[in-house]
Write a protein that holds these residues in place. Structure first.
Motif, PDB file in Angstrom:
ATOM      1  N   THR A 116       0.744  -1.260  -0.552  1.00  0.00           N
ATOM      2  CA  THR A 116       0.012  -0.355  -0.289  1.00  0.00           C
ATOM      3  C   THR A 116       0.780   0.815  -0.527  1.00  0.00           C
ATOM      4  N   SER A 117      -0.110   2.205  -0.463  1.00  0.00           N
ATOM      5  CA  SER A 117       0.841   4.076  -0.915  1.00  0.00           C
ATOM      6  C   SER A 117       1.362   4.350   0.886  1.00  0.00           C
ATOM      7  N   VAL A 118       0.275   3.876   1.951  1.00  0.00           N
ATOM      8  CA  VAL A 118       0.230   4.139   3.398  1.00  0.00           C
ATOM      9  C   VAL A 118       1.629   3.363   3.859  1.00  0.00           C
ATOM     10  N   GLU A 171     -14.634   1.859 -28.194  1.00  0.00           N
ATOM     11  CA  GLU A 171     -14.356   0.586 -28.204  1.00  0.00           C
ATOM     12  C   GLU A 171     -14.490  -0.477 -26.823  1.00  0.00           C
ATOM     13  N   GLY A 172     -14.411   0.551 -25.887  1.00  0.00           N
ATOM     14  CA  GLY A 172     -14.162   0.625 -24.662  1.00  0.00           C
ATOM     15  C   GLY A 172     -16.055   0.510 -24.164  1.00  0.00           C
ATOM     16  N   GLY A 173     -16.544   0.746 -24.491  1.00  0.00           N
ATOM     17  CA  GLY A 173     -18.195   0.420 -24.636  1.00  0.00           C
ATOM     18  C   GLY A 173     -18.662   2.208 -24.540  1.00  0.00           C
ATOM     19  N   GLY A 174     -18.044   3.312 -23.977  1.00  0.00           N
ATOM     20  CA  GLY A 174     -18.411   4.450 -24.219  1.00  0.00           C
ATOM     21  C   GLY A 174     -18.702   4.795 -22.999  1.00  0.00           C
ATOM     22  N   ALA A 175     -17.712   4.699 -22.216  1.00  0.00           N
ATOM     23  CA  ALA A 175     -18.110   4.888 -20.351  1.00  0.00           C
ATOM     24  C   ALA A 175     -18.426   6.539 -20.135  1.00  0.00           C
ATOM     25  N   LYS A 176     -19.395   7.050 -19.838  1.00  0.00           N
ATOM     26  CA  LYS A 176     -20.079   8.478 -19.288  1.00  0.00           C
ATOM     27  C   LYS A 176     -20.114   9.031 -17.971  1.00  0.00           C
ATOM     28  N   ARG A 177     -20.113   7.984 -17.053  1.00  0.00           N
ATOM     29  CA  ARG A 177     -20.425   8.041 -15.938  1.00  0.00           C
ATOM     30  C   ARG A 177     -19.889   7.313 -14.973  1.00  0.00           C
ATOM     31  N   PHE A 178     -19.204   7.532 -13.455  1.00  0.00           N
ATOM     32  CA  PHE A 178     -18.103   7.099 -12.545  1.00  0.00           C
ATOM     33  C   PHE A 178     -18.603   6.694 -11.624  1.00  0.00           C
ATOM     34  N   PHE A 179     -18.514   5.809 -10.762  1.00  0.00           N
ATOM     35  CA  PHE A 179     -18.648   5.728  -9.560  1.00  0.00           C
ATOM     36  C   PHE A 179     -17.015   4.771  -8.701  1.00  0.00           C
ATOM     37  N   MET A 180     -16.824   5.867  -8.292  1.00  0.00           N
ATOM     38  CA  MET A 180     -15.611   5.862  -7.862  1.00  0.00           C
ATOM     39  C   MET A 180     -15.437   5.259  -6.191  1.00  0.00           C
ATOM     40  N   LEU A 181     -14.902   4.188  -5.604  1.00  0.00           N
ATOM     41  CA  LEU A 181     -15.220   2.942  -4.559  1.00  0.00           C
ATOM     42  C   LEU A 181     -13.691   2.528  -4.190  1.00  0.00           C
ATOM     43  N   GLY A 182     -13.472   3.545  -3.055  1.00  0.00           N
ATOM     44  CA  GLY A 182     -12.289   3.445  -2.747  1.00  0.00           C
ATOM     45  C   GLY A 182     -11.950   2.893  -1.101  1.00  0.00           C
ATOM     46  N   SER A 183     -10.517   2.110  -0.322  1.00  0.00           N
ATOM     47  CA  SER A 183     -10.108   1.814   0.932  1.00  0.00           C
ATOM     48  C   SER A 183      -9.625   3.973   1.216  1.00  0.00           C
ATOM     49  N   ASP A 184     -10.138   3.460   2.088  1.00  0.00           N
ATOM     50  CA  ASP A 184      -9.678   5.289   3.007  1.00  0.00           C
ATOM     51  C   ASP A 184      -8.427   5.400   3.104  1.00  0.00           C
ATOM     52  N   VAL A 186      -4.557   7.116   1.258  1.00  0.00           N
ATOM     53  CA  VAL A 186      -3.367   8.374   0.616  1.00  0.00           C
ATOM     54  C   VAL A 186      -3.938   7.548  -1.001  1.00  0.00           C
ATOM     55  N   TRP A 187      -3.697   6.358  -1.659  1.00  0.00           N
ATOM     56  CA  TRP A 187      -4.256   5.556  -3.161  1.00  0.00           C
ATOM     57  C   TRP A 187      -4.973   5.985  -3.869  1.00  0.00           C
ATOM     58  N   PRO A 188      -6.551   5.877  -3.244  1.00  0.00           N
ATOM     59  CA  PRO A 188      -7.648   5.498  -3.846  1.00  0.00           C
ATOM     60  C   PRO A 188      -7.659   6.957  -3.450  1.00  0.00           C
ATOM     61  N   ARG A 189      -7.680   7.948  -2.594  1.00  0.00           N
ATOM     62  CA  ARG A 189      -8.270   9.663  -2.589  1.00  0.00           C
ATOM     63  C   ARG A 189      -7.847  10.311  -3.788  1.00  0.00           C
ATOM     64  N   THR A 190      -5.713  10.414  -3.554  1.00  0.00           N
ATOM     65  CA  THR A 190      -5.111  10.495  -4.675  1.00  0.00           C
ATOM     66  C   THR A 190      -5.352  10.095  -6.165  1.00  0.00           C
ATOM     67  N   VAL A 242     -14.727   2.516 -10.794  1.00  0.00           N
ATOM     68  CA  VAL A 242     -13.668   2.353 -10.871  1.00  0.00           C
ATOM     69  C   VAL A 242     -13.237   2.288  -9.286  1.00  0.00           C
ATOM     70  N   LEU A 243     -13.163   1.147  -8.895  1.00  0.00           N
ATOM     71  CA  LEU A 243     -12.701   0.328  -8.104  1.00  0.00           C
ATOM     72  C   LEU A 243     -11.216   0.216  -7.881  1.00  0.00           C
ATOM     73  N   THR A 244     -11.082   0.931  -6.756  1.00  0.00           N
ATOM     74  CA  THR A 244      -9.767   1.559  -5.556  1.00  0.00           C
ATOM     75  C   THR A 244      -9.490   1.010  -4.387  1.00  0.00           C
ATOM     76  N   VAL A 245     -10.338  -0.013  -3.675  1.00  0.00           N
ATOM     77  CA  VAL A 245     -10.105  -0.522  -2.499  1.00  0.00           C
ATOM     78  C   VAL A 245      -9.322  -2.056  -2.540  1.00  0.00           C
ATOM     79  N   VAL A 246      -8.519  -2.482  -1.752  1.00  0.00           N
ATOM     80  CA  VAL A 246      -6.810  -3.681  -1.450  1.00  0.00           C
ATOM     81  C   VAL A 246      -7.412  -4.104  -0.208  1.00  0.00           C
ATOM     82  N   GLY A 247      -6.503  -5.329  -0.590  1.00  0.00           N
ATOM     83  CA  GLY A 247      -7.009  -6.623   0.027  1.00  0.00           C
ATOM     84  C   GLY A 247      -7.864  -7.005  -0.011  1.00  0.00           C
TER      85      GLY A 247
END
Length: 419
Positions: A116-118, A171-184, A186-190, A242-247
């Protein structure tokens, strides 16, 4: 091949280590008996217990595998490499404590460590105050450029942004909206700060994204995935996660995604930290088409990768390694590359002293199992790597969906960073 065509084709295709093999948290042990002036020590600062153990613990073993490989070829400057193994126990302050012990007491020539970045941020002041070297094997959020850290993997400019741009393309599906879910932490928040800056540069309104964080080790994703479902039902175009949970949170998230019956056709997940090991034990047929992005995938083409996979399988069998002989993940390969790059730098410098080794980085190159020739320059301590976008398959792995033509120049600091 367009993403939906790829998914249609793909969907039809068929150190949790023992206490005797790795130390308790906070303890250090030597992987080989100390020699009488004929060895050079390197430190391993990877957790074999706690929430990161299943993935991070593998890196202790691949460090030893790389050292054995170099030793079999004569060692470094006539000395055999002696790895010194630690277990920070997924406890971020303990990384700093053990890193200091490795440098000051064990007198290691270099340390390979952190996931982890921390944990890296915890060790950073230790290596800087002691003018030591930390080889860090994870792709990460960037926004750092220390002369005492070798950044073996990719900053967002070389990994995250190409993957998001792909998903936003036709080609990738034309994403227009983004649900960003991460562990709390530095890496996900940054990463998400940078993504919001990137979205704004593309004229995407703030209403098109949502940002949520969970504690490290979080496992109950039912409510959050209900929120993702509600987000996906809103107007405005194709949603992605966009998933940035870890472990251990990664397989727990995917289990709940399966339970709720959401497919990659409906809401694709870009798992920025997801690796092959996170899919072990999962029925991945319902997950086919979800994505990740790394500088290495186990299914990377080429003879170098096949050689590495065979070497790892043999090492596991010969040494009773408590991890799968059939699973290799990017940070394992990055760690392996790092041990070789350090050995090459020491040989080039004719010394194990950090200033001399650091001065030898410029011009180093190594044929990585990814199939790319990775290089270092005199500009910074970032390694130039290629990048892959992978798509989950039914065999608990990732198929190569896209890869870069070359090794892009890494950008330590993002132009999209938001304050």
């Amino acid at each position: 091949m367009k993403r939906r065509d790829f998914l249609t084709a793909a969907s039809g295709a068929a150190i949790a280590a023992s206490a005797s093999s790795l130390p308790l948290p906070g303890l250090i042990r030597r992987a080989h008996a100390a020699g009488s002036g004929n060895t050079v020590k390197i430190g391993c600062l990877f957790s074999a217990s706690g929430t990161m153990a299943n993935i991070e613990g593998r890196l202790n073993y691949v460090t030893k595998m790389a050292a054995d490989e170099i030793n079999a070829a004569g060692g470094v400057l006539g000395k055999m490499i002696e790895p010194v193994i630690t277990d920070p126990g997924s406890d971020w302050p303990l990384y700093a404590q053990l890193g200091k012990q490795l440098i000051q007491q064990e007198e290691v020539a270099a340390t390979f460590g952190c996931w982890t970045s921390v944990s890296r941020k915890s060790v950073l002041p230790v290596v800087e105050q002691n003018d030591a070297l930390l080889y860090y094997p994870l792709h990460f959020e960037g926004e750092e450029n220390s002369k005492n850290v070798v950044y073996l993997n990719s900053p967002p400019s070389s990994s995250v942004l190409p993957a998001v741009e792909y998903l936003m393309s036709e080609e990738g599906g034309g994403a227009k909206r983004f649900f960003m879910l991460g562990s709390d932490y530095v890496w996900p928040r940054t990463i998400n700060q940078q993504l919001k800056g990137y979205f704004k540069s593309k004229g995407i309104e703030e209403s098109a994204w949502r940002e949520e964080y969970v504690p490290l080790g979080f496992s109950n994703f039912q409510t959050l995935i209900n929120q993702i479902r509600d987000f996906a039902d809103q107007p405005g175009g194709q949603p992605i996660v966009v998933l940035t949970v870890v472990g251990n949170s990664i397989p727990d998230f995917f289990r709940e995604f399966i339970n709720q019956g959401i497919s990659a056709f409906d809401v694709p997940v870009l798992g920025l930290d997801a690796v092959e090991a996170d899919l072990e034990g999962l029925d991945t047929a319902p997950l086919v088409g979800h994505l990740n992005c790394w500088a290495y995938l186990q299914n990377a083409p080429g003879a170098k990768n096949q050689e590495f996979l065979a070497a790892w399988a043999k090492y596991v069998d010969d040494n009773d390694v408590p991890f799968s002989a059939d699973t290799v993940i990017d940070p394992m390969v990055s760690t392996y590359d790092g041990v070789h790059l350090w050995a090459m730098a020491a040989e080039k410098a004719g010394s194990f002293d950090v200033p001399e080794v650091r001065a030898a980085f410029d011009g180093l190159s190594f044929d990585c199992p990814s199939g790319y020739n990775i290089t270092m320059t005199g500009e910074n301590n970032y390694v130039k790597r290629g990048v892959f976008i992978g798509s989950v398959n039914e065999a608990q792995g990732f198929d190569v969906l896209w890869q870069s033509e070359d090794t892009p120049d890494p950008l330590p600091f993002s132009p999209y960073m938001q304050g």
